[in-house]
Design a protein around this motif. Sequence first.
Motif, PDB file in Angstrom:
ATOM      1  N   LEU A   1     -10.602  -6.050   9.350  1.00 26.92           N
ATOM      2  CA  LEU A   1     -10.215  -7.276   8.648  1.00 26.92           C
ATOM      3  C   LEU A   1     -10.475  -8.536   9.476  1.00 26.92           C
ATOM      4  O   LEU A   1     -10.610  -9.630   8.935  1.00 26.92           O
ATOM      5  CB  LEU A   1      -8.724  -7.241   8.293  1.00 26.92           C
ATOM      6  CG  LEU A   1      -8.292  -6.209   7.255  1.00 26.92           C
ATOM      7  CD1 LEU A   1      -6.780  -6.155   7.156  1.00 26.92           C
ATOM      8  CD2 LEU A   1      -8.884  -6.525   5.886  1.00 26.92           C
TER       9      LEU A   1
ATOM     10  N   PRO B   1     -17.836  -8.973   7.920  1.00 27.15           N
ATOM     11  CA  PRO B   1     -17.998 -10.334   7.407  1.00 27.15           C
ATOM     12  C   PRO B   1     -16.660 -11.005   7.036  1.00 27.15           C
ATOM     13  O   PRO B   1     -16.657 -12.142   6.617  1.00 27.15           O
ATOM     14  CB  PRO B   1     -18.818 -10.102   6.141  1.00 27.15           C
ATOM     15  CG  PRO B   1     -18.335  -8.781   5.634  1.00 27.15           C
ATOM     16  CD  PRO B   1     -17.999  -7.965   6.855  1.00 27.15           C
ATOM     17  N   TYR B   2     -15.534 -10.282   7.219  1.00 26.86           N
ATOM     18  CA  TYR B   2     -14.264 -10.817   6.697  1.00 26.86           C
ATOM     19  C   TYR B   2     -13.651 -11.895   7.598  1.00 26.86           C
ATOM     20  O   TYR B   2     -13.021 -12.826   7.132  1.00 26.86           O
ATOM     21  CB  TYR B   2     -13.257  -9.678   6.480  1.00 26.86           C
ATOM     22  CG  TYR B   2     -13.805  -8.524   5.691  1.00 26.86           C
ATOM     23  CD1 TYR B   2     -14.312  -8.719   4.410  1.00 26.86           C
ATOM     24  CD2 TYR B   2     -13.844  -7.233   6.222  1.00 26.86           C
ATOM     25  CE1 TYR B   2     -14.825  -7.670   3.672  1.00 26.86           C
ATOM     26  CE2 TYR B   2     -14.360  -6.171   5.488  1.00 26.86           C
ATOM     27  CZ  TYR B   2     -14.853  -6.383   4.222  1.00 26.86           C
ATOM     28  OH  TYR B   2     -15.363  -5.349   3.514  1.00 26.86           O
ATOM     29  N   LYS B   3     -13.767 -11.661   8.908  1.00 27.51           N
ATOM     30  CA  LYS B   3     -13.277 -12.609   9.937  1.00 27.51           C
ATOM     31  C   LYS B   3     -11.755 -12.707  10.043  1.00 27.51           C
ATOM     32  O   LYS B   3     -11.217 -12.770  11.132  1.00 27.51           O
ATOM     33  CB  LYS B   3     -13.883 -14.002   9.769  1.00 27.51           C
ATOM     34  CG  LYS B   3     -15.370 -13.985  10.042  1.00 27.51           C
ATOM     35  CD  LYS B   3     -15.985 -15.354   9.898  1.00 27.51           C
ATOM     36  CE  LYS B   3     -17.480 -15.309  10.088  1.00 27.51           C
ATOM     37  NZ  LYS B   3     -18.181 -16.339   9.335  1.00 27.51           N
ATOM     38  N   GLU B   4     -11.067 -12.771   8.905  1.00 24.88           N
ATOM     39  CA  GLU B   4      -9.601 -12.783   8.975  1.00 24.88           C
ATOM     40  C   GLU B   4      -9.031 -12.087   7.738  1.00 24.88           C
ATOM     41  O   GLU B   4      -9.699 -11.989   6.718  1.00 24.88           O
ATOM     42  CB  GLU B   4      -9.061 -14.215   9.097  1.00 24.88           C
ATOM     43  CG  GLU B   4      -9.565 -15.145   8.024  1.00 24.88           C
ATOM     44  CD  GLU B   4      -9.071 -16.576   8.228  1.00 24.88           C
ATOM     45  OE1 GLU B   4      -8.049 -16.771   8.896  1.00 24.88           O
ATOM     46  OE2 GLU B   4      -9.711 -17.492   7.690  1.00 24.88           O
ATOM     47  N   PRO B   5      -7.777 -11.610   7.834  1.00 32.13           N
ATOM     48  CA  PRO B   5      -7.177 -10.941   6.680  1.00 32.13           C
ATOM     49  C   PRO B   5      -7.062 -11.897   5.491  1.00 32.13           C
ATOM     50  O   PRO B   5      -7.002 -13.112   5.678  1.00 32.13           O
ATOM     51  CB  PRO B   5      -5.783 -10.535   7.191  1.00 32.13           C
ATOM     52  CG  PRO B   5      -5.864 -10.578   8.670  1.00 32.13           C
ATOM     53  CD  PRO B   5      -6.873 -11.631   9.003  1.00 32.13           C
ATOM     54  N   PRO B   6      -7.032 -11.364   4.269  1.00 32.00           N
ATOM     55  CA  PRO B   6      -6.962 -12.247   3.093  1.00 32.00           C
ATOM     56  C   PRO B   6      -5.685 -13.078   3.082  1.00 32.00           C
ATOM     57  O   PRO B   6      -4.634 -12.603   3.487  1.00 32.00           O
ATOM     58  CB  PRO B   6      -7.003 -11.280   1.906  1.00 32.00           C
ATOM     59  CG  PRO B   6      -6.708  -9.928   2.447  1.00 32.00           C
ATOM     60  CD  PRO B   6      -7.072  -9.943   3.890  1.00 32.00           C
ATOM     61  N   LYS B   7      -5.810 -14.325   2.624  1.00 34.60           N
ATOM     62  CA  LYS B   7      -4.640 -15.211   2.522  1.00 34.60           C
ATOM     63  C   LYS B   7      -4.126 -15.235   1.075  1.00 34.60           C
ATOM     64  O   LYS B   7      -2.989 -14.920   0.820  1.00 34.60           O
ATOM     65  CB  LYS B   7      -5.010 -16.622   2.992  1.00 34.60           C
ATOM     66  CG  LYS B   7      -5.283 -16.666   4.518  1.00 34.60           C
ATOM     67  CD  LYS B   7      -5.443 -18.078   5.032  1.00 34.60           C
ATOM     68  CE  LYS B   7      -6.738 -18.696   4.615  1.00 34.60           C
ATOM     69  NZ  LYS B   7      -7.703 -18.997   5.669  1.00 34.60           N
ATOM     70  N   ALA B   8      -4.990 -15.627   0.153  1.00 36.63           N
ATOM     71  CA  ALA B   8      -4.610 -15.670  -1.267  1.00 36.63           C
ATOM     72  C   ALA B   8      -4.819 -14.276  -1.875  1.00 36.63           C
ATOM     73  O   ALA B   8      -5.521 -13.454  -1.299  1.00 36.63           O
ATOM     74  CB  ALA B   8      -5.461 -16.699  -1.987  1.00 36.63           C
TER      75      ALA B   8
ATOM     76  N   TYR C   1     -16.904  -7.640   0.531  1.00 37.19           N
ATOM     77  CA  TYR C   1     -17.377  -8.988   0.816  1.00 37.19           C
ATOM     78  C   TYR C   1     -17.835  -9.710  -0.455  1.00 37.19           C
ATOM     79  O   TYR C   1     -17.468 -10.856  -0.698  1.00 37.19           O
ATOM     80  CB  TYR C   1     -18.507  -8.925   1.847  1.00 37.19           C
ATOM     81  CG  TYR C   1     -19.078 -10.276   2.232  1.00 37.19           C
ATOM     82  CD1 TYR C   1     -18.247 -11.309   2.664  1.00 37.19           C
ATOM     83  CD2 TYR C   1     -20.453 -10.503   2.171  1.00 37.19           C
ATOM     84  CE1 TYR C   1     -18.767 -12.544   3.023  1.00 37.19           C
ATOM     85  CE2 TYR C   1     -20.981 -11.736   2.533  1.00 37.19           C
ATOM     86  CZ  TYR C   1     -20.140 -12.753   2.945  1.00 37.19           C
ATOM     87  OH  TYR C   1     -20.664 -13.969   3.289  1.00 37.19           O
TER      88      TYR C   1
END
Lengths: 262, 252
Positions: B66, B70-77, B147
């Motif tokens: 995560l 390509p995600y770079k950071e965990p989902p926020k929304a 992605y």
Amino acid sequence: MKHARVVFQDVIHQAIETNDGHLKLDNGQIVSEEEVVWLPPVQPRTVFALGLNYADHAKELAFQAPTEPLVFLKGPNTFIGHRGQTYRPAEATNMHYECELAVIIGRSGTNIKQEDAYDYVAGYTVANDYAIRDYLENYYRPNLKVKNRDTCTPIGPWLVDAKDIKDPMNLTLRTYVNGKVTQEGTTKDMIFSIPQLIAYLSSFMTLNKNDIILTGTPEGLVDTKVGDEVITEIEGVGRLVNTIISEKQFLRTESENAIFSQ
Amino acid sequence: MSKAIIKFSETLHTKEVEVDPQSNTIILGDRNVTLEQSSLEAPISGTVYGALLNYRGELEALGSSLTKEPYKEPPKAPVLYIKPVNTITGFKSSIPLPEDTSQLQVGASLGIVIGKKATRVTEEKALDHVLGYTIVNDVSIPHESFYRPAVKQKARDNFCPVGPWIIERDAISDPNKLTITVFVNDVLKQKNTTANLIRPVSRLISEISEFMTLYEGDVLLVGVPENPPLVKEGDLVRIEIDGIGYLENPVK
């Protein structure tokens, strides 16, 4: 012929354009453009949108051009008509328009061949596929919070019959912000053409009458501000007028807008 | 016994009936009628939205990926997708196995059916906008990457069985405490509970309706638990949810 869906005196009508630029409603009444509320020219159900489908735009956003169409879906909530108002979230720092040729499917089909694709097109309209880039995340990108917000996809004014557009792959697109041209391109530069997109989508799912394909946007995207009048125009198809309002203004007029966003 | 909304294929409109979720039967007077004797369609009419990565176990399974490309950071929304109208089908109808895959992924989800238009609703008021609950099988072609939108993997014809009915909201005391089980050919393959949702039902409705309106008839899938079962041609998939009933579909 050009077709529209409008509200006149609280009733939804189908309308066509008269020779002198008026609207003739389905009950025979002749009215002017300013007297009606414009709805999306077909009621949106399944709506596809293309990301990075113009070579120059892909370059602008620093991506390699895709080898397969980058398709995402939009919900009915996001659509508004010609002369509508789109709200800019109070916290947004980057909200840009995207002038796009919208293809309206005329009949259902599966596994449609490229050479037959235009037989499945009812007509064309103009869409402005706003994006609020502040909300971009890397999951199912472009995510719905960027691309499927209420009021963020004006579409219209007219559905122009397919037979009246000689070559949909050779049309100039232009966006004007407060009267100044900020985006200019041609549908010639699409990476995946209309027949390729129809063939691609129908290769794995059934396309239905009134499905809409937003075919992507060329380069020339700038941040838009509250109060801006944004006109997206496609040669021979139409000139779609939209105004950016603040979130505060939107919340005050929400109940008025909601009647027509259905 | 609960009230439910059902769509028989011989009528144009939906109907309100009494059902027994335990035995998956309709109660007609003093008789219990099994669904084998009825032909049902999906009981819904609006747009179907799904939430991805809304189970804790699903996010945990992705672990450190995560925070990498390509995600770079965990989902926020909430991560959302749409199951378009060509995917919607009913109880007992076949899920087609496309030629370009040998297996399909079962997406066992609680479906929240919206009863009243929801724009910017608070968590406290969210359930006022709910008509009831249904069972949804969000079928996908197995795919590793989240992605890009998975339209080709999720939007095939008949890839979204819904049913057998909509159970009225008040028949479910807490939608965040429902056990979901999946059986393939009567063998238990998956068991989880909506207690493991990252965003429980009310919070999910509230956060989504902040930027997009949910209309009457729309359906929100709360998420698909980790380790979704895989099925192949000839399999029979049954998804059960406490207090709602079961949804059964063959793969053909």
